[in-house]
Design a protein around this motif. Sequence first.
Motif, PDB file in Angstrom:
ATOM      1  N   SER A  99      -2.073   2.057   1.950  1.00 27.11           N
ATOM      2  CA  SER A  99      -1.985   3.972   2.621  1.00 27.11           C
ATOM      3  C   SER A  99      -0.435   4.116   3.069  1.00 27.11           C
ATOM      4  CB  SER A  99      -3.042   4.318   3.069  1.00 27.11           C
ATOM      5  OG  SER A  99      -2.734   4.077   4.573  1.00 27.11           O
ATOM      6  N   GLU A 100       0.457   3.133   3.603  1.00 29.65           N
ATOM      7  CA  GLU A 100       1.689   4.224   4.660  1.00 29.65           C
ATOM      8  C   GLU A 100       2.547   3.061   2.947  1.00 29.65           C
ATOM      9  OE1 GLU A 100       4.180   4.904   7.443  1.00 29.65           O
ATOM     10  OE2 GLU A 100       2.377   4.666   7.185  1.00 29.65           O
ATOM     11  N   ASP A 101       2.041   2.374   2.692  1.00 24.34           N
ATOM     12  CA  ASP A 101       3.490   1.572   1.433  1.00 24.34           C
ATOM     13  C   ASP A 101       3.463   3.000   0.045  1.00 24.34           C
ATOM     14  OD1 ASP A 101       3.814  -0.588   2.179  1.00 24.34           O
ATOM     15  OD2 ASP A 101       2.354  -1.582   1.348  1.00 24.34           O
ATOM     16  N   ILE A 102       1.789   2.983   0.028  1.00 26.29           N
ATOM     17  CA  ILE A 102       1.655   4.168  -1.180  1.00 26.29           C
ATOM     18  C   ILE A 102       2.294   5.533  -0.842  1.00 26.29           C
ATOM     19  CG2 ILE A 102       0.442   5.968  -2.094  1.00 26.29           C
ATOM     20  CD1 ILE A 102      -1.848   4.254  -2.257  1.00 26.29           C
ATOM     21  N   LYS A 103       1.946   6.289   0.908  1.00 21.64           N
ATOM     22  CA  LYS A 103       3.199   7.416   1.566  1.00 21.64           C
ATOM     23  C   LYS A 103       4.825   7.211   1.228  1.00 21.64           C
ATOM     24  CE  LYS A 103       4.181   9.477   5.554  1.00 21.64           C
ATOM     25  NZ  LYS A 103       4.316   8.329   6.689  1.00 21.64           N
ATOM     26  N   ASN A 104       5.000   6.036   1.933  1.00 23.40           N
ATOM     27  CA  ASN A 104       6.491   5.466   1.132  1.00 23.40           C
ATOM     28  C   ASN A 104       6.966   5.797  -0.198  1.00 23.40           C
ATOM     29  OD1 ASN A 104       7.345   4.937   4.259  1.00 23.40           O
ATOM     30  ND2 ASN A 104       6.499   2.816   4.310  1.00 23.40           N
ATOM     31  N   TYR A 105       6.260   5.152  -0.811  1.00 24.68           N
ATOM     32  CA  TYR A 105       6.578   5.346  -2.317  1.00 24.68           C
ATOM     33  C   TYR A 105       6.606   6.994  -3.058  1.00 24.68           C
ATOM     34  CZ  TYR A 105       6.343   4.343  -7.966  1.00 24.68           C
ATOM     35  OH  TYR A 105       6.542   4.736  -8.753  1.00 24.68           O
TER      36      TYR A 105
END
Length: 96
Positions: free
Chosen positions: A60-66
């Motif tokens: 979820s953190e990776d998705i938010k950063n993307y």
Amino acid sequence: MPAINIEDLSEKDKLIMEVEQLRKEVKLERQPGLILEVLSDPMWSTGSIRSFTYDVSKCSEDIKNYIEERSGEDPLVKGIPEDRNPFKEKGGCVIA
């Protein structure tokens, strides 16, 4: 992978699919998160707040950063320039 119509499957097949999905989800590495819930009480003009933790997928953190990295290019966030807007009205309407 072809699309599967769930209604055409037997109960056993549906349960097998569900177990396979749960096995995939349980392997995801999760990290604690925090959520605040505002509870309103009709008897009072104020609400109370309670917090509880939950686990979220680390992705979820990776998705938010993307999403945040590409928000400058997103036409829904940035808008479409007038000269490239395919939905711009070509001319006005005159009612006589």
